[in-house]
Design an enzyme around this catalytic site. Structure first.
Site, PDB file in Angstrom:
ATOM      1  N   ALA A  14      -7.363  -0.986   0.700  1.00 16.12           N
ATOM      2  CA  ALA A  14      -8.113  -0.819  -0.546  1.00 16.12           C
ATOM      3  C   ALA A  14      -8.838  -2.111  -0.933  1.00 16.12           C
ATOM      4  CB  ALA A  14      -7.169  -0.383  -1.664  1.00 16.12           C
ATOM      5  N   ALA A  18      -4.025  -7.718  -3.606  1.00 17.65           N
ATOM      6  CA  ALA A  18      -3.577  -6.358  -3.892  1.00 17.65           C
ATOM      7  C   ALA A  18      -4.777  -5.438  -4.109  1.00 17.65           C
ATOM      8  CB  ALA A  18      -2.709  -6.353  -5.148  1.00 17.65           C
ATOM      9  N   GLY A  19      -4.594  -4.183  -3.736  1.00 23.40           N
ATOM     10  CA  GLY A  19      -5.561  -3.145  -4.086  1.00 23.40           C
ATOM     11  C   GLY A  19      -4.755  -1.938  -4.481  1.00 23.40           C
ATOM     12  N   HIS A  20      -4.711  -1.643  -5.771  1.00 31.45           N
ATOM     13  CA  HIS A  20      -3.891  -0.543  -6.269  1.00 31.45           C
ATOM     14  C   HIS A  20      -4.798   0.608  -6.677  1.00 31.45           C
ATOM     15  CE1 HIS A  20      -0.326  -3.438  -7.237  1.00 31.45           C
ATOM     16  NE2 HIS A  20      -0.689  -3.439  -5.967  1.00 31.45           N
ATOM     17  N   GLY A  63      -0.184  13.951  -2.777  1.00 33.48           N
ATOM     18  CA  GLY A  63      -1.633  13.763  -2.756  1.00 33.48           C
ATOM     19  C   GLY A  63      -1.987  12.597  -3.651  1.00 33.48           C
ATOM     20  N   GLN A 110       1.969  -5.987  -3.231  1.00 37.48           N
ATOM     21  CA  GLN A 110       2.408  -6.099  -1.836  1.00 37.48           C
ATOM     22  C   GLN A 110       3.695  -5.272  -1.632  1.00 37.48           C
ATOM     23  OE1 GLN A 110       1.394  -9.485  -3.367  1.00 37.48           O
ATOM     24  NE2 GLN A 110      -0.513  -8.495  -2.874  1.00 37.48           N
ATOM     25  N   LYS A 152       1.789   2.155  -5.147  1.00 36.65           N
ATOM     26  CA  LYS A 152       2.303   1.610  -6.416  1.00 36.65           C
ATOM     27  C   LYS A 152       1.357   1.932  -7.572  1.00 36.65           C
ATOM     28  CE  LYS A 152       2.335  -2.397  -4.396  1.00 36.65           C
ATOM     29  NZ  LYS A 152       2.105  -2.030  -2.977  1.00 36.65           N
ATOM     30  N   ASP A 163       0.805  -1.226   0.000  1.00 35.09           N
ATOM     31  CA  ASP A 163       0.000   0.000   0.000  1.00 35.09           C
ATOM     32  C   ASP A 163       0.836   1.273   0.000  1.00 35.09           C
ATOM     33  OD1 ASP A 163      -2.196  -1.665   0.092  1.00 35.09           O
ATOM     34  OD2 ASP A 163      -2.314  -1.592   2.277  1.00 35.09           O
TER      35      ASP A 163
HETATM   36  P1  GDP Z   1      -0.753   0.356  -3.547  1.00 34.92           P
HETATM   37  O1  GDP Z   1      -1.351  -0.922  -3.086  1.00 34.92           O
HETATM   38  O2  GDP Z   1       0.722   0.419  -3.333  1.00 34.92           O
HETATM   39  O3  GDP Z   1      -1.132   0.722  -4.956  1.00 34.92           O
HETATM   40  O4  GDP Z   1      -1.368   1.495  -2.608  1.00 34.92           O
HETATM   41  P2  GDP Z   1      -2.919   1.631  -2.181  1.00 34.92           P
HETATM   42  O5  GDP Z   1      -3.689   2.127  -3.324  1.00 34.92           O
HETATM   43  O6  GDP Z   1      -3.398   0.402  -1.514  1.00 34.92           O
HETATM   44  O7  GDP Z   1      -2.802   2.707  -1.030  1.00 34.92           O
HETATM   45  C1  GDP Z   1      -2.289   3.981  -1.239  1.00 34.92           C
HETATM   46  C2  GDP Z   1      -3.362   4.986  -0.821  1.00 34.92           C
HETATM   47  O8  GDP Z   1      -2.773   6.272  -0.694  1.00 34.92           O
HETATM   48  C3  GDP Z   1      -4.451   5.154  -1.867  1.00 34.92           C
HETATM   49  O9  GDP Z   1      -5.657   5.476  -1.223  1.00 34.92           O
HETATM   50  C4  GDP Z   1      -3.954   6.328  -2.698  1.00 34.92           C
HETATM   51  O10 GDP Z   1      -5.011   7.016  -3.337  1.00 34.92           O
HETATM   52  C5  GDP Z   1      -3.323   7.177  -1.647  1.00 34.92           C
HETATM   53  N1  GDP Z   1      -2.179   7.985  -2.065  1.00 34.92           N
HETATM   54  C6  GDP Z   1      -1.203   7.677  -2.957  1.00 34.92           C
HETATM   55  N2  GDP Z   1      -0.261   8.642  -2.983  1.00 34.92           N
HETATM   56  C7  GDP Z   1      -0.645   9.575  -2.069  1.00 34.92           C
HETATM   57  C8  GDP Z   1      -0.062  10.799  -1.601  1.00 34.92           C
HETATM   58  O11 GDP Z   1       1.011  11.210  -2.002  1.00 34.92           O
HETATM   59  N3  GDP Z   1      -0.746  11.474  -0.631  1.00 34.92           N
HETATM   60  C9  GDP Z   1      -1.944  11.037  -0.137  1.00 34.92           C
HETATM   61  N4  GDP Z   1      -2.534  11.765   0.813  1.00 34.92           N
HETATM   62  N5  GDP Z   1      -2.513   9.889  -0.567  1.00 34.92           N
HETATM   63  C10 GDP Z   1      -1.860   9.167  -1.493  1.00 34.92           C
HETATM   64  P1  IMO Z   2      -0.897  -4.151  -2.260  1.00 33.80           P
HETATM   65  O1  IMO Z   2      -0.449  -4.703  -3.590  1.00 33.80           O
HETATM   66  C1  IMO Z   2      -0.992  -4.554   2.068  1.00 33.80           C
HETATM   67  C2  IMO Z   2      -1.055  -8.606   3.686  1.00 33.80           C
HETATM   68  C3  IMO Z   2      -2.308  -9.055   4.392  1.00 33.80           C
HETATM   69  C4  IMO Z   2      -1.714 -10.030   5.390  1.00 33.80           C
HETATM   70  C5  IMO Z   2      -0.598 -10.699   4.576  1.00 33.80           C
HETATM   71  C6  IMO Z   2      -1.003 -12.007   3.917  1.00 33.80           C
HETATM   72  O2  IMO Z   2      -2.190  -3.440  -2.310  1.00 33.80           O
HETATM   73  O3  IMO Z   2       0.198  -3.363  -1.617  1.00 33.80           O
HETATM   74  P2  IMO Z   2      -2.565 -12.731   1.904  1.00 33.80           P
HETATM   75  O4  IMO Z   2      -3.898 -12.213   1.461  1.00 33.80           O
HETATM   76  O5  IMO Z   2      -1.485 -12.524   0.900  1.00 33.80           O
HETATM   77  O6  IMO Z   2      -2.642 -14.103   2.441  1.00 33.80           O
HETATM   78  O7  IMO Z   2      -2.187 -11.804   3.175  1.00 33.80           O
HETATM   79  O8  IMO Z   2      -0.244  -9.768   3.582  1.00 33.80           O
HETATM   80  N1  IMO Z   2      -1.273  -8.107   2.298  1.00 33.80           N
HETATM   81  C7  IMO Z   2      -1.203  -6.812   1.973  1.00 33.80           C
HETATM   82  N2  IMO Z   2      -1.035  -5.718   2.742  1.00 33.80           N
HETATM   83  N3  IMO Z   2      -1.084  -4.442   0.726  1.00 33.80           N
HETATM   84  C8  IMO Z   2      -1.229  -5.528  -0.047  1.00 33.80           C
HETATM   85  O9  IMO Z   2      -1.184  -5.471  -1.397  1.00 33.80           O
HETATM   86  C9  IMO Z   2      -1.343  -6.791   0.566  1.00 33.80           C
HETATM   87  N4  IMO Z   2      -1.527  -8.053   0.115  1.00 33.80           N
HETATM   88  C10 IMO Z   2      -1.461  -8.844   1.188  1.00 33.80           C
HETATM   89  O10 IMO Z   2      -2.943  -7.981   5.036  1.00 33.80           O
HETATM   90  O11 IMO Z   2      -1.099  -9.333   6.438  1.00 33.80           O
HETATM   91 MG    MG Z   3      -2.885  -1.579  -1.827  1.00 31.62          MG
END
Ligand code: GDP
Ligand code: IMO
Ligand code: MG
Length: 423
Positions: free
Chosen positions: A299, A39-41, A414, A224, A16, A13
Site C-alpha cells: 500500500a 506503514a500503509g493502512h 473482504g 508493521q 490493521k 499488511d
Molecule cells: P495494514 O497495513 O495492516 O493496514 O494492511 P494493508 O492495508 O497494507 O493491506 C491489507 C490489504 O488487504 C488492503 O488492500 C485491504 O483493503 C485488504 N483487505 C483487508 N481485509 C481483507 C479481507 O478480509 N479480504 C480481502 N480480500 N482483502 C482484505
Molecule cells: P504496515 O503498517 C509491510 C518492511 C519493508 C522492509 C522492512 C524495513 O502497512 O503493515 P523500513 O521502511 O521500515 O526501513 O522497512 O520492513 N515494512 C513493511 N512491510 N507493512 C508495513 O507496514 C511495513 N513497514 C515496513 O518492506 O522489508
Molecule cells: Mg500496510
C-alpha cells in the site's frame, strides 16, 4: 479504564487499518504508537479505498480523537499530502487529530541516508520502504533527533541546519552515487512544517493517561508486524521500532498494567514485502493465485508482496511476545477454491522438529513441516454471519484456534468495512 491494542502478528499488511476502522465505534480515542510512513493502512467503505500512512485509522469517524503518539516518526511532507487528501473529502482534522510533542521528525536527509545505506548494501539490502525510518530512529536513540515540540522553541532552525549538514557528510561516506537537490528538499520540508502547525501539538502521554483515568476508551494502533520488530523480528530484515505491545507502552507512555485486550491480527496465509527469510514462501501457481486474488501489492510502495502458507510457529512466537488475548483472521476469502490448504505447524531446524522461532530462520537452517486441511470452494465475500460460512472454512478456524490455544473473535471476508464477521 484501560487501553486495548491492535497489532499485526506477521510481516505487516495484515489488515490493521480495516479493523481499526471497524472497531473505532467502540472507542473514544485511537492512538498510533510506532512506525512512520513506511506503514500503509487501507480501509474501504462506500466503495472508496483510503490509504493512511501516519494518521490513525479512526479518522473517518465523527466525534473520535486520533493521536499520533510519541513513538511515531513523522515526515511532514507525507503528512501534508495525507491531510490534503482528507480535506478533499471534507474530513475536518482540526478537532480530531493531535500530534505528540515528543514524536520525532523525519528530515529529507533521513530519507537520503536510507537510500544511500540500501544502495551500499547491494544484494543484502533490507528492502526498506526508503521513507527514512531507520535513520530517524537512529538519531532518536543517538540523541540527535528533532522533535515536534522543538518547533515551538527558539533555536530550532540552527538545530535543523546542523543536523542536515551532519547528514550530508554522512551520505558522502557511503560512497554511492545518486542525485538530489538539497535546497529543493529543504524548502519542501519547511513548507510542510508550516502546514503541519495547523494541527494541535499535545503532551500526549499526559493527555492519554488523563483520558484513561476519566473513563475514555482508548485503542492503540500498531504499524508493521511482530516479525518486523527490531528485537523479536527477523533481524536485520526488520523495521527500526518495537512493533510489539511493549512498543505501545513506550510509544504512548502507557504503563503495562493499563493494557487490557491485545487484538492480534493475521492473514489466513502469510505475506512479506522486502527482503529476509520467509520459510513458508510459495514459488508456485498457488502463490501466484494468492497474490492475484489477494491483490498483494504494497500500500506504500506498490511492490508485489511475497506470498506463502500460514506459519503457526512464527504466529505463536508473536502471540507470546505480545500477550495476545483475541485473534482476528483476515482475508480468508482469498483461500476460497484452493483444494488443500497447508499450514506450517513446526520447523525442521538442523534436523530437529521445533515449534518455536529459533535465532535464525534462514532457508539453509529451516524446513517447514506442514499439516494439510481441506479447503472450501464457496465464495465467502457475501457472508454476513459465521453461520453463513462453509463447514471447511469453520474447520480451518477451529484447527487454528486449537493449535494456537486462542479464540478467533473476528473473521474478515473482504476489504470493505461491512465484510467483517464477529464470531
Ligand atoms: P495494514 O497495513 O495492516 O493496514 O494492511 P494493508 O492495508 O497494507 O493491506 C491489507 C490489504 O488487504 C488492503 O488492500 C485491504 O483493503 C485488504 N483487505 C483487508 N481485509 C481483507 C479481507 O478480509 N479480504 C480481502 N480480500 N482483502 C482484505
Ligand atoms: P504496515 O503498517 C509491510 C518492511 C519493508 C522492509 C522492512 C524495513 O502497512 O503493515 P523500513 O521502511 O521500515 O526501513 O522497512 O520492513 N515494512 C513493511 N512491510 N507493512 C508495513 O507496514 C511495513 N513497514 C515496513 O518492506 O522489508
Ligand atoms: Mg500496510
Amino acid at each position: 479504564m484501560k487501553i486495548d491494542l491492535i497489532l499485526g502478528l506477521q510481516w505487516g499488511d495484515e489488515g490493521k487499518g480495516k479493523i481499526v476502522d471497524v472497531l473505532t465505534d467502540d472507542y473514544d480515542i485511537i492512538a498510533r504508537f510506532q512506525g512512520g510512513p513506511n506503514a500503509g493502512h487501507t480501509l474501504e467503505f462506500d466503495g472508496i479505498k483510503h490509504v493512511l500512512h501516519t494518521i490513525p485509522s479512526g479518522i473517518f469517524h465523527n466525534n473520535k480523537l486520533n493521536i499520533i503518539g510519541n513513538g511515531v516518526v513523522i515526515d511532514p511532507v507525507i503528512l501534508k499530502t495525507e491531510i490534503e487528501k482528507l480535506y478533499e473529502l471534507d474530513v475536518d482534522l482540526t478537532e480530531k487529530l493531535m500530534i505528540s510533542r515528543k514524536a520525532h521528525l523525519i528530515l529529507p536527509t533521513h530519507r537520503l541516508i536510507d537510500k544511500a545505506s540500501e544502495l551500499s548494501k547491494g544484494k543484502k539490502k533490507i528492502g526498506s520502504t526508503l521513507k527514512g525510518i531507520g535513520p530517524t530512529y537512529m538519531d532518536k536513540t543517538g540523541r540527535n533527533g528533532l522533535r515536534i515540540g522543538d518547533l515551538e522553541l527558539d533555536g530550532w532552525n540552527e538545530k535543523l541546519n546542523n543536523l542536515i549538514n551532519k547528514h550530508l557528510n554522512l551520505i558522502k561516506n557511503f560512497n554511492v552515487d545518486f542525485d538530489f537537490d538539497i535546497n529543493q528538499l529543504t524548502n519542501e520540508f519547511l513548507e510542510s512544517l508550516d502546514f503541519m502547525k495547523k494541527i494541535k501539538f499535545i503532551d500526549s502521554e499526559h493527555f492519554l493517561n488523563k483520558s484513561i483515568h476519566e473513563g475514555k476508551r482508548v485503542l492503540g494502533e500498531g504499524a508493521q508486524g511482530s516479525l518486523l520488530d527490531i528485537d523479536f523480528g527477523t533481524y536485520p530484515y526488520v523495521t527500526s521500532s518495537n512493533t510489539t505491545s511493549a512498543g505501545a507502552c513506550t510509544g504512548l507512555g502507557i504503563a503495562p498494567n493499563k493494557i487490557n485486550k491485545v487484538f492480534g491480527i493475521f492473514k489466513a496465509y502469510t505475506t512479506r514485502v522486502g527482503s529476509g527469510p520467509f520459510p513458508t514462501e510459495l514459488f508456485d501457481s498457488i502463490g501466484e493465485r494468492i497474490a492475484k486474488i489477494g491483490n498483494e501489492f504494497g500500500a506504500t510502495t506498490g511492490r508485489p508482496r511475497r506470498c506463502g502458507w500460514l506459519d503457526l510457529v512464527s504466529l505463536k512466537h508473536s502471540i507470546t511476545v505480545n500477550g495476545v488475548t483475541d485473534l482476528i483472521m483476515m482475508k480468508g476469502d482469498v483461500l476460497s477454491g484452493i483444494n488443500k490448504i497447508k499450514v506450517c505447524t513446526k520447523y525442521n531446524y538442523n534436523g530437529n522438529a521445533v515449534d518455536y522461532l529459533p535465532f535464525s530462520i534462514e532457508e539453509e537452517n529451516i524446513d517447514p513441516i506442514y499439516e494439510e486441511i481441506d479447503g472450501w470452494e464457496e465464495d465467502i465475500t457475501q457472508a454476513k454471519s459465521y453461520n453463513d460460512l462453509p463447514l471447511n472454512f469453520k474447520n480451518y478456524v477451529e484447527f487454528l484456534e486449537d493449535k494456537l490455544n486462542l479464540k478467533i473473535k473476528i473473521v474478515s471476508v473482504g476489504p470493505d468495512r461491512t465484510q467483517t464477521i464477529f464470531v
